[in-house]
Enzyme design. Structure first.
Site, PDB file in Angstrom:
ATOM      1  N   SER A 163      20.786   4.532 -50.820  1.00 46.49           N
ATOM      2  CA  SER A 163      20.575   4.786 -49.394  1.00 46.49           C
ATOM      3  C   SER A 163      21.772   4.618 -48.478  1.00 46.49           C
ATOM      4  CB  SER A 163      19.443   3.911 -48.867  1.00 46.49           C
ATOM      5  OG  SER A 163      18.216   4.475 -49.216  1.00 46.49           O
ATOM      6  N   LYS A 166      21.259  -0.403 -38.910  1.00 45.91           N
ATOM      7  CA  LYS A 166      20.040   0.189 -39.472  1.00 45.91           C
ATOM      8  C   LYS A 166      18.850  -0.648 -39.010  1.00 45.91           C
ATOM      9  CE  LYS A 166      18.078   1.749 -43.900  1.00 45.91           C
ATOM     10  NZ  LYS A 166      18.276   1.826 -45.363  1.00 45.91           N
ATOM     11  N   SER A 199      17.969   6.388 -47.406  1.00 41.89           N
ATOM     12  CA  SER A 199      17.173   6.090 -46.241  1.00 41.89           C
ATOM     13  C   SER A 199      17.977   5.707 -45.003  1.00 41.89           C
ATOM     14  CB  SER A 199      16.215   4.941 -46.571  1.00 41.89           C
ATOM     15  OG  SER A 199      16.938   3.756 -46.832  1.00 41.89           O
TER      16      SER A 199
HETATM   17  N1  GLN Z   1      15.848   7.213 -52.271  1.00 37.87           N
HETATM   18  C1  GLN Z   1      15.536   6.000 -52.971  1.00 37.87           C
HETATM   19  C2  GLN Z   1      14.104   5.618 -52.731  1.00 37.87           C
HETATM   20  O1  GLN Z   1      13.424   6.400 -52.170  1.00 37.87           O
HETATM   21  C3  GLN Z   1      16.475   4.911 -52.561  1.00 37.87           C
HETATM   22  C4  GLN Z   1      16.153   4.345 -51.249  1.00 37.87           C
HETATM   23  C5  GLN Z   1      17.077   3.220 -50.858  1.00 37.87           C
HETATM   24  O2  GLN Z   1      18.165   3.068 -51.413  1.00 37.87           O
HETATM   25  N2  GLN Z   1      16.621   2.413 -49.920  1.00 37.87           N
HETATM   26  O3  GLN Z   1      13.642   4.591 -53.085  1.00 37.87           O
END
Ligand code: GLN
Length: 500
Positions: A185, A86, A161
């Site tokens: 995410s 990532k 994400s």
């Molecule tokens: N979807 C969640 C957010 O927007 C989690 C994102 C994540 O786990 N990095 O913060």
């Protein structure tokens, strides 16, 4: 893409154990294996957009070193195995953008702890995957580099994400990939892309060199087709690191060894699976419910029992998270000021104007929204009303899990309320998107480990994920439970059209 030869097709879809065997038996070299995946990326990624940076030269150089180690009889389970990172893990000499214009020119002078561990293990990094900007989002649409497409249906999002990593593994552009999980995410994109993803206990994977979003929630995680692949990757990612003050000092665990089935009886005999009443109450799409119920029946057939448990405060997880995570992000992202690194505005009048313009140009809409919310909830007079209250909710949520886990060994439910949505469908409604993390976020607030594994498809042919949550340091149990399920089912072997 022209049809791959049978041998190439076998390698692309092989498990890590099979790849290890092929590499050790010299059926394929690491250079050949890396080339196979690099060629797939070249052919398929223009459409999927799962990668921000492809490091062909670096990958081939690492593969040559791996081949020498294999020839010398050295190395371990991951030596010569390609993977993708990532794009929030710092990689020395290779761009680390966090999918933001702010870091679009940032070449890190050092490796993240996770990256150096995997390098030492001999894994071959193919490149850096697309993501939501600074890991804020659930769909990969907030990337400065454009959205990643879901390999099962390119009109849909891959989740986020870590959507680039999940899409890359699902489309077999890489056999395994790293991700990070602050509120879901790893697990949510794993569910949307039909693969397996694990977020370990907070503190197990070092955050050193992982660009910070919300430090008390961020945790590195692993993606693979199966629990077995995730066990091998996670095993190489964990380990104490003095450079991360929240890194835990614990003896190393052999997650792959934890997958062995009991000598006799049903593999999950005696396992108590807790089903939170609140997760099954409402809000779940019919296709998700049907797939999860069928998977639970399969779990019972494997010897597990199910018991109803309650997480009465879980519904407060989203409001608590959307105070705590923005608060921490507003503080973490204050370092991006256009001075030492990152984007700097071309024109400005004085220092304050330079900060303002660089940040206005460098950050996207969602990141700005969170910085504003975070600054607000931390400001004098609002701190007690919002931030402290959210911290109290966080404790209540952790206590709910603690109580539930006295009645069961693992907690199960859907990973997400629905399956992958159409690109743009939630573009004007951030709150609707926040709600899609309803089942995953509480787990981060409690710091517990969670895994998502594929458990079926909905009527539109989109993958459904089942989440298992365990007590602190129950990674081995979560992986083994998933592995036994996967030994009896083939959902994890289903591939989107482009990888068949
Ligand atoms: N979807 C969640 C957010 O927007 C989690 C994102 C994540 O786990 N990095 O913060």
């Amino acid at each position: 893409m022209p049809p791959a030869s049978t041998a190439a097709h076998t390698m692309i879809n092989a498990s890590l154990v099979e790849l290890r065997r092929a590499l050790d038996a010299r059926q394929i070299s690491s250079v050949e294996l890396a080339t196979l995946f690099l060629n797939r990326i070249a052919a398929l990624d223009p459409q999927l957009n799962a990668f921000i940076t492809v490091d062909r030269d670096g990958a081939l150089a690492a593969a040559r070193v791996a081949d020498a180690r294999i020839a010398a009889g050295e190395g371990g389970p991951l030596t010569g195995i390609p993977l993708a990172h990532k794009d929030l893990f710092c990689t020395e000499g290779v761009l680390t953008t966090c999918a933001s214009r702010m870091l679009s020119n940032f070449v890190s002078p050092y490796d993240a702890h996770v990256v150096s561990l995997l390098k030492e293990a001999g894994a071959v990094s193919l490149g850096k995957t697309n993501m939501d900007e600074f890991a804020m989002g659930s769909s990969n649409e907030s990337s400065f580099y454009g959205p990643t497409k879901n390999p099962w249906d390119i009109t849909r999002v891959p989740g986020g994400s870590s959507g680039g990593s999940a899409a890359a593994v699902a489309a077999r552009l890489a056999p395994i990939a790293t991700g990070s999980d602050t509120g879901g995410s790893v697990r949510q994109p794993a569910a949307f892309c039909g693969i397996t993803g694990i977020k370990p206990t907070y503190g197990l994977v070092s955050r050193y060199g992982m660009v910070a979003f919300a430090s008390s929630l961020d945790q590195g995680g692993a993606f693979g087709a199966s629990a077995e692949d995730c066990a091998l990757l996670l095993g190489a990612m964990t380990g104490f690191d003095a450079r991360d003050s929240t890194s835990l000092e614990r003896p190393a665990e052999d997650y792959a060894a934890a997958l062995a089935a009991p000598a006799a009886g049903k593999p999950l005999e005696g396992l108590r699976i807790g089903l939170p009443r609140e997760f099954f109450a409402e809000g779940m799409a019919d296709g998700v419910r049907a797939a999860v119920e069928a998977a639970l029946a399969q779990y019972r057939a494997l010897g597990a029992s199910t018991v109803e448990v309650s997480l009465p405060n879980a519904k407060l997880a989203i409001p608590a998270y959307y105070v705590i995570a923005p608060a921490e992000c507003s503080s973490n992202l204050s370092r991006f000021d256009g001075v030492r690194y990152g984007h700097r505005a071309a024109e400005y009048t004085d220092l304050a104007d330079m900060y303002g313009r660089s940040r206005a140009e460098g950050f996207g809409e969602e990141v700005k929204r969170r910085i504003l919310i975070g600054t607000y909830v931390l400001s004098h007079g609002y701190y007690d009303a919002y931030y402290l209250q959210a911290q109290r909710l966080r404790r209540l949520i952790a206590e709910d899990f603690k109580a539930a886990l006295t009645q069961c060994d693992v907690i199960a439910g859907p990973t997400t309320p629905g399956t992958a949505w159409t690109l743009g469908a939630m573009a004007d409604d951030p709150v609707q998107m926040y709600l899609s993390d309803i089942y995953t976020i509480a787990v981060n607030l409690a710091g517990l480990p969670g895994i998502s594994h594929p458990c079926g498809f909905d009527a539109a042919g989109l993958p459904v994920g089942l989440q298992l949550v365990g007590d602190y340091f129950a990674e081995g149990r979560l992986l083994a439970t998933t592995h036994h399920f996967q030994q009896a089912t083939d959902w994890h072997q289903r591939r989107p059209e482009c990888a068949r």
